[in-house]
Structures are given as structure tokens and as C-alpha cells.
Design a protein around this motif. Structure first.
Motif, PDB file in Angstrom:
ATOM      1  N   SER A  14       0.832  -1.210   0.000  1.00  0.00           N
ATOM      2  CA  SER A  14       0.000   0.000   0.000  1.00  0.00           C
ATOM      3  C   SER A  14       0.865   1.258   0.000  1.00  0.00           C
ATOM      4  CB  SER A  14      -0.965   0.006   1.182  1.00  0.00           C
ATOM      5  OG  SER A  14      -0.316   0.337   2.393  1.00  0.00           O
ATOM      6  N   LEU A  15       2.011   1.213   0.695  1.00  0.00           N
ATOM      7  CA  LEU A  15       2.912   2.371   0.686  1.00  0.00           C
ATOM      8  C   LEU A  15       3.440   2.628  -0.715  1.00  0.00           C
ATOM      9  CD1 LEU A  15       4.982   1.888   3.977  1.00  0.00           C
ATOM     10  CD2 LEU A  15       2.879   3.204   3.626  1.00  0.00           C
ATOM     11  N   GLU A  16       3.735   1.560  -1.454  1.00  0.00           N
ATOM     12  CA  GLU A  16       4.194   1.716  -2.843  1.00  0.00           C
ATOM     13  C   GLU A  16       3.109   2.365  -3.694  1.00  0.00           C
ATOM     14  OE1 GLU A  16       7.276   1.263  -3.980  1.00  0.00           O
ATOM     15  OE2 GLU A  16       7.860   0.685  -1.953  1.00  0.00           O
ATOM     16  N   GLY A  22      -3.813   1.453   8.228  1.00  0.00           N
ATOM     17  CA  GLY A  22      -3.775   1.024   9.616  1.00  0.00           C
ATOM     18  C   GLY A  22      -4.732  -0.139   9.766  1.00  0.00           C
ATOM     19  N   MET A  23      -5.039  -0.492  11.001  1.00  0.00           N
ATOM     20  CA  MET A  23      -5.989  -1.565  11.262  1.00  0.00           C
ATOM     21  C   MET A  23      -7.100  -1.035  12.160  1.00  0.00           C
ATOM     22  SD  MET A  23      -4.774  -4.163   9.631  1.00  0.00           S
ATOM     23  CE  MET A  23      -5.192  -5.784  10.190  1.00  0.00           C
ATOM     24  N   ASP A  51      -7.831   2.955   5.719  1.00  0.00           N
ATOM     25  CA  ASP A  51      -7.057   4.040   5.094  1.00  0.00           C
ATOM     26  C   ASP A  51      -6.893   5.178   6.099  1.00  0.00           C
ATOM     27  OD1 ASP A  51      -6.026   6.145   3.591  1.00  0.00           O
ATOM     28  OD2 ASP A  51      -7.418   5.864   1.930  1.00  0.00           O
ATOM     29  N   MET A  52      -5.645   5.476   6.456  1.00  0.00           N
ATOM     30  CA  MET A  52      -5.360   6.498   7.458  1.00  0.00           C
ATOM     31  C   MET A  52      -5.364   7.921   6.887  1.00  0.00           C
ATOM     32  SD  MET A  52      -5.181   4.517  10.034  1.00  0.00           S
ATOM     33  CE  MET A  52      -4.736   5.660  11.316  1.00  0.00           C
ATOM     34  N   PRO A  95      -5.910  11.828  12.167  1.00  0.00           N
ATOM     35  CA  PRO A  95      -7.271  12.246  12.508  1.00  0.00           C
ATOM     36  C   PRO A  95      -8.256  11.074  12.520  1.00  0.00           C
ATOM     37  CG  PRO A  95      -6.313  13.798  10.965  1.00  0.00           C
ATOM     38  CD  PRO A  95      -5.348  12.638  11.073  1.00  0.00           C
ATOM     39  N   ARG A  96      -7.992  10.061  11.695  1.00  0.00           N
ATOM     40  CA  ARG A  96      -8.861   8.884  11.633  1.00  0.00           C
ATOM     41  C   ARG A  96      -8.422   7.791  12.610  1.00  0.00           C
ATOM     42  NH1 ARG A  96      -9.228   8.168   5.082  1.00  0.00           N
ATOM     43  NH2 ARG A  96     -10.043  10.231   4.660  1.00  0.00           N
ATOM     44  N   GLY A  97      -7.348   8.022  13.351  1.00  0.00           N
ATOM     45  CA  GLY A  97      -6.824   7.010  14.257  1.00  0.00           C
ATOM     46  C   GLY A  97      -7.198   7.296  15.701  1.00  0.00           C
TER      47      GLY A  97
END
Length: 144
Positions: A14-16, A22-23, A51-52, A95-97
Motif C-alpha cells: 500500500s505504501l508503494e 492502519g488496522m 485508510d489512514m 485524525p482517523r486514528g
């Protein structure tokens, strides 16, 4: 290239693709980055990729001279960073974590550190860090 285990492979792939995952625990709703195979809040195994986003909130800036001491984990990781641009350590959250993290933070200098610290918390964009093992890691960058 380093052989990645399945959970790590999904994350680094996903980084690529320019996405930070995240989880999220489907039992209690806790969201953690970087991803872990069990929920750190309730201990559950029911986790989905999440998706973070591409921005984080920086809560603390730890500006120090890493040649004097500093965080050993980051000094060791720096050996594998392809780009040797200066960075410091930050504590922040997505913000989503729901959990805080420690990460490399770019854009902080001796000249601007006091001003930036006085503005905390502040936003920073995700910066993908190329590692010499053929994969990426995640840091953050303050844009002026």
C-alpha cells in the motif's frame, strides 16, 4: 529485496501505491497505525485494513541532536534511509486514528523549531521514506 510476511506485505504494498493503511478493530472500533495483528485495546483478532489518509496531527516535536544520543530506533533506521535529509522525532496521531505514534518529522530546523513548537498541535503531510531494502516507510513533513 526483503521477503515480507503477509500482513507486512499488504501494508508495504500500500505504501508503494501511495496509501497508508492502519488496522480497525470491528469489535471495539480502535484504529491503530502502524498495523498490528491484534487489537491493542480489546485484544480482538477481528481487524480490517483502514485508510489512514495523507495527513497527521503532530502533538509533540522532539528536536535533538541524534549524534549526541537521541532515539536509538530512529538512529538505526536512519542507516537505511536513502534520503539523508535532516529530520527530528515527533509524536502525533492520524485524525482517523485513535492511537498516538512516534515518527520521523521533516521540515523542522534549529531556526524554526521554537516557532513550530509554539503552534502545536499542527498538521503535517505524509512523507514516504525510501529505504535501501527496496521498500518504503512513513514519515511526515511540515510544509511552510
Amino acid at each position: 529485496m526483503y521477503k515480507l510476511r503477509p500482513i507486512l506485505k499488504t501494508y508495504y504494498d500500500s505504501l508503494e501505491d501511495g496509501k497508508v493503511l492502519g488496522m480497525k478493530c470491528t469489535d471495539c472500533g480502535d484504529v491503530v497505525w502502524p498495523p498490528l495483528p491484534t487489537c491493542q485495546k480489546c485484544g480482538g483478532y477481528n481487524l480490517d485494513w483502514y485508510d489512514m489518509g495523507d495527513e497527521a496531527v503532530i502533538d509533540e516535536i522532539r528536536y535533538e541532536d541524534s549524534s549526541v544520543g537521541g532515539d536509538y530506533t530512529f538512529r538505526k533506521a536512519n542507516d537505511y534511509f536513502v534520503d539523508k535529509s535532516p529530520y527530528c522525532i515527533c509524536v502525533g496521531h492520524f485524525p482517523r486514528g485513535t492511537e498516538q505514534f512516534h515518527a520521523a518529522l521533516y521540515g523542522v530546523t534549529e531556526e524554526n523549531k521554537d516557532e513550530l513548537i509554539s503552534q502545536l498541535p499542527l498538521k503535517a503531510k505524509v512523507k514516504f521514506i525510501q529505504l535501501d531494502g527496496g521498500f518504503k516507510s512513513v514519515g511526515f513533513e511540515i510544509k511552510k
